[in-house]
Write a protein that holds these residues in place. Structure first.
Motif, PDB file in Angstrom:
ATOM      1  N   GLU A   1       0.782  -1.020  -0.021  1.00  0.00           N
ATOM      2  CA  GLU A   1      -0.391  -0.204  -0.389  1.00  0.00           C
ATOM      3  C   GLU A   1       0.928   1.547  -0.330  1.00  0.00           C
ATOM      4  O   GLU A   1       0.711   2.132  -0.780  1.00  0.00           O
ATOM      5  CB  GLU A   1      -0.531  -0.248   0.948  1.00  0.00           C
ATOM      6  N   CYS A   2       1.932   1.568   0.943  1.00  0.00           N
ATOM      7  CA  CYS A   2       2.514   2.692   0.474  1.00  0.00           C
ATOM      8  C   CYS A   2       3.675   2.870  -0.037  1.00  0.00           C
ATOM      9  O   CYS A   2       3.553   3.740  -0.835  1.00  0.00           O
ATOM     10  CB  CYS A   2       3.964   2.298   1.765  1.00  0.00           C
ATOM     11  N   ARG A   3       4.194   1.579  -0.869  1.00  0.00           N
ATOM     12  CA  ARG A   3       4.907   1.933  -2.247  1.00  0.00           C
ATOM     13  C   ARG A   3       3.737   1.924  -3.214  1.00  0.00           C
ATOM     14  O   ARG A   3       4.125   3.190  -4.135  1.00  0.00           O
ATOM     15  CB  ARG A   3       5.180   0.287  -2.781  1.00  0.00           C
ATOM     16  N   ASN A   4       2.648   2.067  -3.479  1.00  0.00           N
ATOM     17  CA  ASN A   4       1.189   1.791  -4.204  1.00  0.00           C
ATOM     18  C   ASN A   4       1.383   3.258  -4.089  1.00  0.00           C
ATOM     19  O   ASN A   4       1.085   4.360  -5.678  1.00  0.00           O
ATOM     20  CB  ASN A   4       0.303   1.222  -4.246  1.00  0.00           C
ATOM     21  N   TYR A   5       1.247   4.032  -2.787  1.00  0.00           N
ATOM     22  CA  TYR A   5       0.516   5.124  -2.547  1.00  0.00           C
ATOM     23  C   TYR A   5       2.010   6.235  -3.758  1.00  0.00           C
ATOM     24  O   TYR A   5       2.005   7.736  -4.240  1.00  0.00           O
ATOM     25  CB  TYR A   5       0.614   5.954  -1.339  1.00  0.00           C
ATOM     26  N   HIS A   6       3.368   5.738  -3.389  1.00  0.00           N
ATOM     27  CA  HIS A   6       4.654   6.778  -3.666  1.00  0.00           C
ATOM     28  C   HIS A   6       5.263   6.853  -5.408  1.00  0.00           C
ATOM     29  O   HIS A   6       5.061   7.658  -5.770  1.00  0.00           O
ATOM     30  CB  HIS A   6       5.541   6.390  -2.932  1.00  0.00           C
ATOM     31  N   ALA A   7       4.562   5.108  -5.720  1.00  0.00           N
ATOM     32  CA  ALA A   7       4.392   5.264  -7.146  1.00  0.00           C
ATOM     33  C   ALA A   7       3.794   6.340  -7.839  1.00  0.00           C
ATOM     34  O   ALA A   7       4.229   6.995  -9.065  1.00  0.00           O
ATOM     35  CB  ALA A   7       3.929   3.671  -7.494  1.00  0.00           C
ATOM     36  N   GLY A   8       2.255   6.743  -7.209  1.00  0.00           N
ATOM     37  CA  GLY A   8       1.703   7.619  -7.576  1.00  0.00           C
ATOM     38  C   GLY A   8       2.286   8.738  -8.139  1.00  0.00           C
ATOM     39  O   GLY A   8       1.917   9.528  -8.187  1.00  0.00           O
ATOM     40  N   ALA A   9       2.776   8.616  -6.220  1.00  0.00           N
ATOM     41  CA  ALA A   9       3.127  10.753  -5.930  1.00  0.00           C
ATOM     42  C   ALA A   9       4.348  10.769  -6.904  1.00  0.00           C
ATOM     43  O   ALA A   9       4.751  12.341  -6.971  1.00  0.00           O
ATOM     44  CB  ALA A   9       3.666  10.483  -4.405  1.00  0.00           C
ATOM     45  N   ALA A  10       5.359   9.914  -7.338  1.00  0.00           N
ATOM     46  CA  ALA A  10       6.123   9.885  -8.089  1.00  0.00           C
ATOM     47  C   ALA A  10       6.042  10.726  -9.537  1.00  0.00           C
ATOM     48  O   ALA A  10       6.903  11.738 -10.666  1.00  0.00           O
ATOM     49  CB  ALA A  10       6.967   9.077  -8.527  1.00  0.00           C
ATOM     50  N   ALA A  11       3.989  10.883 -10.115  1.00  0.00           N
ATOM     51  CA  ALA A  11       4.290  11.486 -11.371  1.00  0.00           C
ATOM     52  C   ALA A  11       4.245  12.968 -11.292  1.00  0.00           C
ATOM     53  O   ALA A  11       4.374  14.029 -10.064  1.00  0.00           O
ATOM     54  CB  ALA A  11       2.792  11.105 -11.357  1.00  0.00           C
ATOM     55  N   GLY A  12       4.174  13.219 -12.366  1.00  0.00           N
ATOM     56  CA  GLY A  12       4.217  14.925 -12.836  1.00  0.00           C
ATOM     57  C   GLY A  12       5.814  15.785 -12.794  1.00  0.00           C
ATOM     58  O   GLY A  12       5.755  16.243 -13.914  1.00  0.00           O
ATOM     59  N   SER A  13       6.800  15.232 -12.135  1.00  0.00           N
ATOM     60  CA  SER A  13       8.285  15.660 -12.446  1.00  0.00           C
ATOM     61  C   SER A  13       9.126  15.254 -12.064  1.00  0.00           C
ATOM     62  O   SER A  13       8.912  14.041 -11.773  1.00  0.00           O
ATOM     63  CB  SER A  13       8.264  17.422 -11.982  1.00  0.00           C
ATOM     64  N   MET A  14      10.597  15.688 -12.863  1.00  0.00           N
ATOM     65  CA  MET A  14      11.942  14.518 -12.502  1.00  0.00           C
ATOM     66  C   MET A  14      11.565  14.685 -11.011  1.00  0.00           C
ATOM     67  O   MET A  14      12.486  13.873 -10.160  1.00  0.00           O
ATOM     68  CB  MET A  14      12.676  14.943 -12.998  1.00  0.00           C
ATOM     69  N   ALA A  15      11.899  16.001 -10.113  1.00  0.00           N
ATOM     70  CA  ALA A  15      11.954  15.925  -8.971  1.00  0.00           C
ATOM     71  C   ALA A  15      11.225  15.595  -8.109  1.00  0.00           C
ATOM     72  O   ALA A  15      11.283  14.432  -6.829  1.00  0.00           O
ATOM     73  CB  ALA A  15      11.342  17.086  -8.368  1.00  0.00           C
ATOM     74  N   ASN A  16       9.256  14.636  -7.775  1.00  0.00           N
ATOM     75  CA  ASN A  16       8.888  13.977  -7.743  1.00  0.00           C
ATOM     76  C   ASN A  16       9.432  12.099  -7.791  1.00  0.00           C
ATOM     77  O   ASN A  16       9.575  11.687  -7.110  1.00  0.00           O
ATOM     78  CB  ASN A  16       7.360  14.050  -8.070  1.00  0.00           C
ATOM     79  N   ALA A  17       9.973  12.189  -9.348  1.00  0.00           N
ATOM     80  CA  ALA A  17      10.762  10.961  -9.049  1.00  0.00           C
ATOM     81  C   ALA A  17      11.449  10.958  -8.622  1.00  0.00           C
ATOM     82  O   ALA A  17      11.736   9.418  -8.118  1.00  0.00           O
ATOM     83  CB  ALA A  17      10.944  10.698 -11.101  1.00  0.00           C
ATOM     84  N   THR A  18      12.479  11.482  -8.275  1.00  0.00           N
ATOM     85  CA  THR A  18      13.880  11.333  -7.686  1.00  0.00           C
ATOM     86  C   THR A  18      13.377  11.113  -6.136  1.00  0.00           C
ATOM     87  O   THR A  18      14.012  10.292  -5.830  1.00  0.00           O
ATOM     88  CB  THR A  18      14.359  12.412  -7.640  1.00  0.00           C
ATOM     89  N   LEU A  19      12.218  11.759  -5.767  1.00  0.00           N
ATOM     90  CA  LEU A  19      12.057  11.897  -4.505  1.00  0.00           C
ATOM     91  C   LEU A  19      11.879  10.407  -4.208  1.00  0.00           C
ATOM     92  O   LEU A  19      11.551   9.512  -2.796  1.00  0.00           O
ATOM     93  CB  LEU A  19      11.047  12.650  -3.943  1.00  0.00           C
ATOM     94  N   HIS A  20       9.793  10.101  -4.725  1.00  0.00           N
ATOM     95  CA  HIS A  20       9.391   8.888  -4.551  1.00  0.00           C
ATOM     96  C   HIS A  20       9.468   7.465  -4.722  1.00  0.00           C
ATOM     97  O   HIS A  20       8.983   6.785  -4.371  1.00  0.00           O
ATOM     98  CB  HIS A  20       7.968   9.002  -4.592  1.00  0.00           C
ATOM     99  N   CYS A  21      10.344   7.285  -5.707  1.00  0.00           N
ATOM    100  CA  CYS A  21      10.728   6.054  -6.820  1.00  0.00           C
ATOM    101  C   CYS A  21      11.688   4.908  -6.107  1.00  0.00           C
ATOM    102  O   CYS A  21      11.148   4.067  -5.863  1.00  0.00           O
ATOM    103  CB  CYS A  21      11.590   6.558  -8.386  1.00  0.00           C
ATOM    104  N   PRO A  22      12.500   5.677  -5.552  1.00  0.00           N
ATOM    105  CA  PRO A  22      13.009   5.175  -4.413  1.00  0.00           C
ATOM    106  C   PRO A  22      12.089   4.033  -3.242  1.00  0.00           C
ATOM    107  O   PRO A  22      12.320   2.938  -2.509  1.00  0.00           O
ATOM    108  CB  PRO A  22      14.089   5.891  -3.873  1.00  0.00           C
ATOM    109  N   HIS A  23      10.831   5.367  -2.473  1.00  0.00           N
ATOM    110  CA  HIS A  23       9.770   5.237  -1.083  1.00  0.00           C
ATOM    111  C   HIS A  23       9.039   3.953  -2.257  1.00  0.00           C
ATOM    112  O   HIS A  23       9.111   3.035  -1.169  1.00  0.00           O
ATOM    113  CB  HIS A  23       9.039   6.000  -1.394  1.00  0.00           C
ATOM    114  N   ALA A  24       9.299   4.249  -3.667  1.00  0.00           N
ATOM    115  CA  ALA A  24       7.732   2.804  -4.532  1.00  0.00           C
ATOM    116  C   ALA A  24       8.825   2.200  -4.348  1.00  0.00           C
ATOM    117  O   ALA A  24       7.834   0.958  -4.808  1.00  0.00           O
ATOM    118  CB  ALA A  24       6.995   3.547  -4.833  1.00  0.00           C
ATOM    119  N   GLY A  25       9.887   1.711  -4.254  1.00  0.00           N
ATOM    120  CA  GLY A  25      10.667   0.357  -5.111  1.00  0.00           C
ATOM    121  C   GLY A  25      10.909  -0.440  -3.943  1.00  0.00           C
ATOM    122  O   GLY A  25       9.630  -0.016  -3.230  1.00  0.00           O
ATOM    123  N   PRO A  26      11.346  -1.399  -4.301  1.00  0.00           N
ATOM    124  CA  PRO A  26      11.886  -2.524  -3.953  1.00  0.00           C
ATOM    125  C   PRO A  26      12.450  -2.461  -2.281  1.00  0.00           C
ATOM    126  O   PRO A  26      11.986  -2.841  -1.663  1.00  0.00           O
ATOM    127  CB  PRO A  26      12.635  -3.581  -4.341  1.00  0.00           C
TER     128      PRO A  26
END
Length: 281
Positions: A160-185
């Protein structure tokens, strides 16, 4: 004079009788107000509305014991506003609907699924240095090892947490840089520690059925203890470029690949051991 006394007598008599006699006194019809309203059995209507069995309707609404406003419909005591529909005591506003005591608008959604999570993270975390899984198949296999967690969670080692952060990673490279490692394994401190994420996958992917030579960790507690001593256990955000070197990031990569099944586990589980047999040594 006699006519006035007669009218007065009838009025007094009507005021003293009960409800069953009121129809006779009123000539059998309900009162209507402001252009064609009608009432039945004690109801009242305004501006063309109608009501039955004691309900009240305004501006074209109708009710059977309930209250309707601006065209809404209420049944069995419900309340509807602006075109909504309520049943059995529910409440609806602005076109919504409620049943048996109400409904939820914008409340908790459905539980996250691996299919939805992997589709989202592939879309939002596909840029260089933010990619978390090499393929969708790897993502789906690793995802199956995560605890489900609480719907909508934004922290903790869970899907559930990873799913949330995967969604939060959208919109910009800054969002991806911050949230993708949270969403990842790994989880990277938001969705659990990197060791918690790693051990969920490693222990689930290299199970008891494997022989002692290839099963790296006896259980989750053993894995967490050994993981704490790995280089890059903290302070480093995972991505799939980490595929070699004696560190935790390399082990996370090989654990995800090992999660796909027995063939991959036989090859990759030795790489995540401590000390590793090839791969992460």
């Amino acid at each position: 004079m006699k006519r006035s006394l007669l009218v007065l007598s009838v009025a007094v008599a009507c005021s003293m009788v009960g409800a069953p006699m009121m129809t006779a006194c009123s000539g059998g019809g309900g009162g209507g107000t402001a252009g064609g309203g009608s009432g039945t059995a004690g109801g009242s209507g305004t501006a063309g509305g109608s009501s039955a069995a004691g309900g009240t309707a305004t501006a074209g609404g109708s009710s059977a014991g309930g209250t309707a406003t601006a065209g809404g419909t209420a049944t069995a005591g419900g309340t509807a506003t602006a075109g909504g529909t309520a049943t059995a005591g529910g409440t609806a506003t602005a076109g919504g609907s409620g049943t048996a005591g109400g409904g939820t608008a914008g409340g908790a959604g459905n539980a996250a699924t691996c299919a939805a999570y992997c589709a989202t993270i592939a879309t939002n975390c596909g840029a260089a240095m933010t990619t978390q899984y090499t393929t969708t198949a790897v993502c789906l296999a690793a995802c199956a090892k995560f605890p489900q967690g609480t719907i909508g969670a934004m922290a903790g080692n869970s899907l559930e947490c990873r799913n949330y952060h995967a969604g939060a990673a959208a919109g910009s490279m800054a969002n991806a840089t911050l949230h993708c490692p949270h969403a990842g394994p790994g989880g990277n401190g938001a969705c659990g520690t990197n060791c918690e994420g790693f051990c969920s996958i490693a222990v689930g992917s290299c199970p008891d059925s494997m022989d002692a030579g290839t099963r790296p960790y006896a259980d989750n507690a053993t894995c967490l203890t050994e993981c704490a001593g790995f280089t890059m256990a903290t302070g480093t955000a995972f991505n799939t470029t980490f595929q070699s070197g004696n560190n935790l990031m390399c082990r996370i990569y090989h654990a995800t690949v090992a999660s796909q099944g027995a063939g991959n586990a036989t090859t990759h589980c030795p790489h995540i051991d401590n000390p590793a047999m090839g791969g992460c040594n």
